[in-house]
Design an enzyme around this catalytic site. Structure first.
Site, mmCIF file in Angstrom:
data_model
loop_
_atom_site.group_PDB
_atom_site.id
_atom_site.type_symbol
_atom_site.label_atom_id
_atom_site.label_comp_id
_atom_site.label_asym_id
_atom_site.label_seq_id
_atom_site.Cartn_x
_atom_site.Cartn_y
_atom_site.Cartn_z
ATOM 1 N N LYS A 77 86.043 59.997 53.215
ATOM 2 C CA LYS A 77 86.857 61.171 54.138
ATOM 3 C C LYS A 77 88.098 61.529 53.453
ATOM 4 O O LYS A 77 88.782 62.168 54.035
ATOM 5 C CB LYS A 77 87.035 60.059 55.286
ATOM 6 C CG LYS A 77 86.192 59.411 56.033
ATOM 7 C CD LYS A 77 86.641 59.140 57.554
ATOM 8 C CE LYS A 77 85.557 58.322 58.204
ATOM 9 N NZ LYS A 77 85.612 56.867 57.736
ATOM 10 N N HIS A 104 106.333 74.782 20.948
ATOM 11 C CA HIS A 104 106.614 73.980 21.944
ATOM 12 C C HIS A 104 107.643 72.834 21.397
ATOM 13 O O HIS A 104 108.410 72.342 21.976
ATOM 14 C CB HIS A 104 105.699 73.175 22.615
ATOM 15 C CG HIS A 104 104.694 74.155 23.485
ATOM 16 N ND1 HIS A 104 105.275 75.002 24.374
ATOM 17 C CD2 HIS A 104 103.501 74.676 23.285
ATOM 18 C CE1 HIS A 104 104.359 75.838 25.037
ATOM 19 N NE2 HIS A 104 103.218 75.406 24.267
ATOM 20 N N HIS A 115 96.542 52.226 49.007
ATOM 21 C CA HIS A 115 95.668 51.101 49.424
ATOM 22 C C HIS A 115 94.056 51.541 49.200
ATOM 23 O O HIS A 115 93.440 50.844 48.993
ATOM 24 C CB HIS A 115 95.804 50.423 50.902
ATOM 25 C CG HIS A 115 94.713 49.715 51.583
ATOM 26 N ND1 HIS A 115 93.605 50.251 51.979
ATOM 27 C CD2 HIS A 115 94.633 48.301 51.611
ATOM 28 C CE1 HIS A 115 92.967 49.224 52.596
ATOM 29 N NE2 HIS A 115 93.327 48.092 52.433
ATOM 30 N N ASN A 116 93.809 52.599 49.902
ATOM 31 C CA ASN A 116 92.382 53.277 49.905
ATOM 32 C C ASN A 116 92.068 53.631 48.345
ATOM 33 O O ASN A 116 90.916 53.563 48.189
ATOM 34 C CB ASN A 116 92.389 54.446 50.888
ATOM 35 C CG ASN A 116 92.244 54.036 52.261
ATOM 36 O OD1 ASN A 116 92.857 52.789 52.849
ATOM 37 N ND2 ASN A 116 91.702 54.784 52.938
ATOM 38 N N THR A 127 87.498 62.864 76.463
ATOM 39 C CA THR A 127 86.259 62.712 77.362
ATOM 40 C C THR A 127 86.822 61.574 78.560
ATOM 41 O O THR A 127 86.859 60.439 78.123
ATOM 42 C CB THR A 127 85.051 62.375 76.492
ATOM 43 O OG1 THR A 127 85.167 63.147 75.616
ATOM 44 C CG2 THR A 127 83.935 62.658 77.386
ATOM 45 N N GLU A 145 90.863 50.467 46.874
ATOM 46 C CA GLU A 145 89.558 50.370 47.765
ATOM 47 C C GLU A 145 88.587 51.039 46.999
ATOM 48 O O GLU A 145 87.484 50.185 46.629
ATOM 49 C CB GLU A 145 89.987 50.517 49.139
ATOM 50 C CG GLU A 145 88.623 50.467 50.306
ATOM 51 C CD GLU A 145 88.638 51.141 51.417
ATOM 52 O OE1 GLU A 145 89.848 50.615 51.966
ATOM 53 O OE2 GLU A 145 88.156 52.292 52.014
ATOM 54 N N LYS A 160 99.343 53.343 52.466
ATOM 55 C CA LYS A 160 97.770 53.254 52.875
ATOM 56 C C LYS A 160 96.973 54.260 52.009
ATOM 57 O O LYS A 160 95.923 53.530 51.828
ATOM 58 C CB LYS A 160 97.579 53.719 54.451
ATOM 59 C CG LYS A 160 96.377 53.655 55.013
ATOM 60 C CD LYS A 160 95.718 52.334 55.003
ATOM 61 C CE LYS A 160 94.509 52.094 55.617
ATOM 62 N NZ LYS A 160 93.010 52.987 55.349
ATOM 63 N N SER A 174 94.766 49.186 58.297
ATOM 64 C CA SER A 174 93.736 48.810 57.489
ATOM 65 C C SER A 174 93.092 47.605 58.098
ATOM 66 O O SER A 174 93.492 46.700 58.453
ATOM 67 C CB SER A 174 94.055 48.592 56.023
ATOM 68 O OG SER A 174 92.898 48.177 55.299
HETATM 69 C C1 6PG Z 1 90.646 50.562 55.855
HETATM 70 C C2 6PG Z 1 89.886 51.711 55.244
HETATM 71 C C3 6PG Z 1 89.494 52.718 56.245
HETATM 72 C C4 6PG Z 1 88.568 54.017 55.785
HETATM 73 C C5 6PG Z 1 87.230 53.630 55.288
HETATM 74 C C6 6PG Z 1 86.174 54.910 55.070
HETATM 75 O O1 6PG Z 1 91.506 50.426 55.074
HETATM 76 O O2 6PG Z 1 90.326 50.123 57.136
HETATM 77 O O3 6PG Z 1 90.323 52.087 54.223
HETATM 78 O O4 6PG Z 1 90.786 53.314 56.583
HETATM 79 O O5 6PG Z 1 88.725 55.138 56.544
HETATM 80 O O6 6PG Z 1 87.130 52.470 54.622
HETATM 81 O O7 6PG Z 1 86.818 55.362 53.880
HETATM 82 P P1 6PG Z 1 86.011 56.492 53.110
HETATM 83 O O8 6PG Z 1 85.099 57.044 54.024
HETATM 84 O O9 6PG Z 1 86.886 57.477 52.245
HETATM 85 O O10 6PG Z 1 85.130 55.666 52.331
#
Ligand code: 6PG
Length: 463
Positions: free
Chosen positions: A259, A444, A184-185, A35, A188, A181, A127
């Site tokens: 996500k 087996h 990492h998530n 956009t 997280e 990454k 991140s």
């Molecule tokens: C980061 C996070 C980021 C992630 C959000 C939401 O490292 O900055 O991991 O990348 O997209 O934390 O993730 P969810 O929607 O899966 O909770």
């Protein structure tokens, strides 16, 4: 006149923040968004930084605005939009122009794109959320070292620093950056879930109000649990809602979004055959959180939970223990992936990269980096510094899980951490029964413990 050092496509929250960060560090950046009005509004709001930002209206203009060989960052939603964007951009680029996917791509897509594209391509994990992207994210790169070297000065300049060391590293070939990454998530998700369960024990077991929970987290943030996620949780628990004149936390619907990156980590762990039960429990807990109506019905049928009596310092130790175990699983998974995909992932480099900027940054990561420097191939559970903490805290995790289980309080990630610990320190497990069952119904075969003979079979009791 082609001027800009780098291009950036996608001016959503993360893309805009990254473009401003690049400009602030002294690089010129040409931006493009689907956009066009958004592109102009972005530059209009960029203040002094606007002098280093070029708004472009077409992809052709974007290509024309960039110094060659070009480097263009994509900050568009993961999946098909990335493929569509690459296809749309490609006709305006030269053969050696570099595309950098900085979104949360699935590493398998990154590998596929690198294979298919006849041009330089990097997949980088970024991140730190919006604030990180704007002021210093952790950057996990994947791809060819020569391609990385072309943008390294910009990436290290915009990255977070830990004691003057930038958190921007090439993790390995092709999909390695996006894989790191994803893990990492996964960590997280697990860290967030462990904190949420601890909040649950305080709220439902100890009848604490949200601001009290916030005070506890704020206090813990001054000790060994010090981390971005504990600091965040303290702020979330302490926030006030003007509409209800009560804690904001109390009015947030208890269904977690996702996500997909945590789910990808769990799926890949299954492909690799590597155990990450705390991360898997955290993904499952998000899925269960979404089933609100069913949970409400079943609460009617089966009743609720009871109060418990557990000291706060036991909870601090339980959370510390669970956290170390979930990080241990994440790093073990990285090691397994390095073997499977032939990546030269270095756990000490990854731990150092995560010390600042990223969502899981925590004071423990520096100690983890040291532990991996001393023994890169070993699990964190075996590193002397962490095995001492595990020995000191495991009884607190056990007490917390037992108390919560007895009171009917759900602590799936803590329970998974405890069972993982107990399984991994059990020299003689129970899989001999599994092998016996497999042989009984499917021939087996099994290995004899006493002789080491392979492909052994019954006779079984009713043979
Ligand atoms: C980061 C996070 C980021 C992630 C959000 C939401 O490292 O900055 O991991 O990348 O997209 O934390 O993730 P969810 O929607 O899966 O909770």
């Amino acid at each position: 006149m082609a001027q800009a050092d780098i291009g950036l496509i996608g001016l959503g929250t993360m893309g805009s923040a990254l473009a401003l960060n690049i400009a602030e560090k002294g690089f010129s950046v040409a931006v493009w968004n689907r956009t066009t009005s958004k592109t102009h509004a972005f530059v209009a709001e960029a203040g002094d930084l606007a002098t280093r930002i070029t708004a472009t209206e077409t992809l052709e203009d974007l290509a024309a605005a960039l110094k060659g060989p070009r480097a263009i960052v994509l900050m568009v939603p993961a999946g098909q939009p990335v493929d569509d964007q690459i296809e749309a951009l490609d006709p305006y680029l030269d053969a050696d122009d570099l595309i950098i996917d900085a979104g949360n791509a699935n590493f398998r897509d990154t590998m596929r794109r690198m294979e298919a594209l006849e041009r330089p391509f990097l997949g980088i994990g970024v991140s730190g959320g919006e604030d990180g992207a704007r002021h210093g994210p952790a950057i996990m790169g994947g791809g060819d070292p020569d391609h990385w070297a072309r943008v390294e000065p910009i990436l290290t300049a915009i990255a977070a620093n830990y004691e003057d060391t930038p958190c921007a590293d090439l993790m390995g070939e092709n999909g390695a950056g996006h894989f790191v990454k994803a893990v990492h998530n996964g960590i997280e998700y697990a860290d967030m879930q462990l904190i949420a369960e601890t909040y649950g024990v305080m709220r439902d077991g100890l009848a604490m109000e949200a601001p009290q929970v916030g005070d506890v987290f704020a206090e813990w943030n001054t000790g060994r649990l010090s981390s971005f996620l504990i600091e965040t949780s303290a702020k979330v628990a302490s926030a006030h809602d003007a509409a209800t004149d009560g804690p904001l936390l109390e009015v947030i619907v208890d269904a977690a979004g996702q996500k997909g990156t945590g789910r990808w980590t769990a799926i890949e762990a299954q492909h690799l055959g590597t155990p990450i039960p705390v991360i898997e429990a955290a993904v499952a807990a998000r899925n269960m959180s979404a089933l609100r109506d069913l949970r409400a019905d079943l609460a009617e049928t089966f009743g609720g939970t009871q109060k418990i009596d557990i000291p706060i310092d036991i909870l601090e130790r339980a959370l510390t223990c669970g956290k170390i175990l979930c990080y241990a699983q994440g790093f073990d998974m990285l090691r397994a992936a390095a073997d499977a995909f032939d990546w030269s992932l270095k756990p000490e480099v990854i731990a150092r990269n995560w010390r600042a900027g990223c969502i899981i940054r925590s004071s423990m990561l520096d100690d983890m980096a040291e532990a991996f420097e001393a023994a890169p191939g070993a699990t964190l559970m075996a590193a002397p510094y962490f095995s001492d903490i595990l020995s000191e805290t495991i009884s607190a995790l056990r007490d917390t899980v037992i108390a919560a289980n007895r009171a009917g309080l759900p602590v799936p990630a803590m329970s998974a951490a405890l069972s993982y610990f107990d399984t991994m320190r059990q020299a003689r497990g129970t899989a001999n029964m599994i092998q016996g069952q497999r042989d009984y119904f499917g021939l087996h075969g099994f290995v004899r413990l006493d002789t080491g003979d392979k492909d052994q079979h019954g006779p079984w009791a009713d043979d």
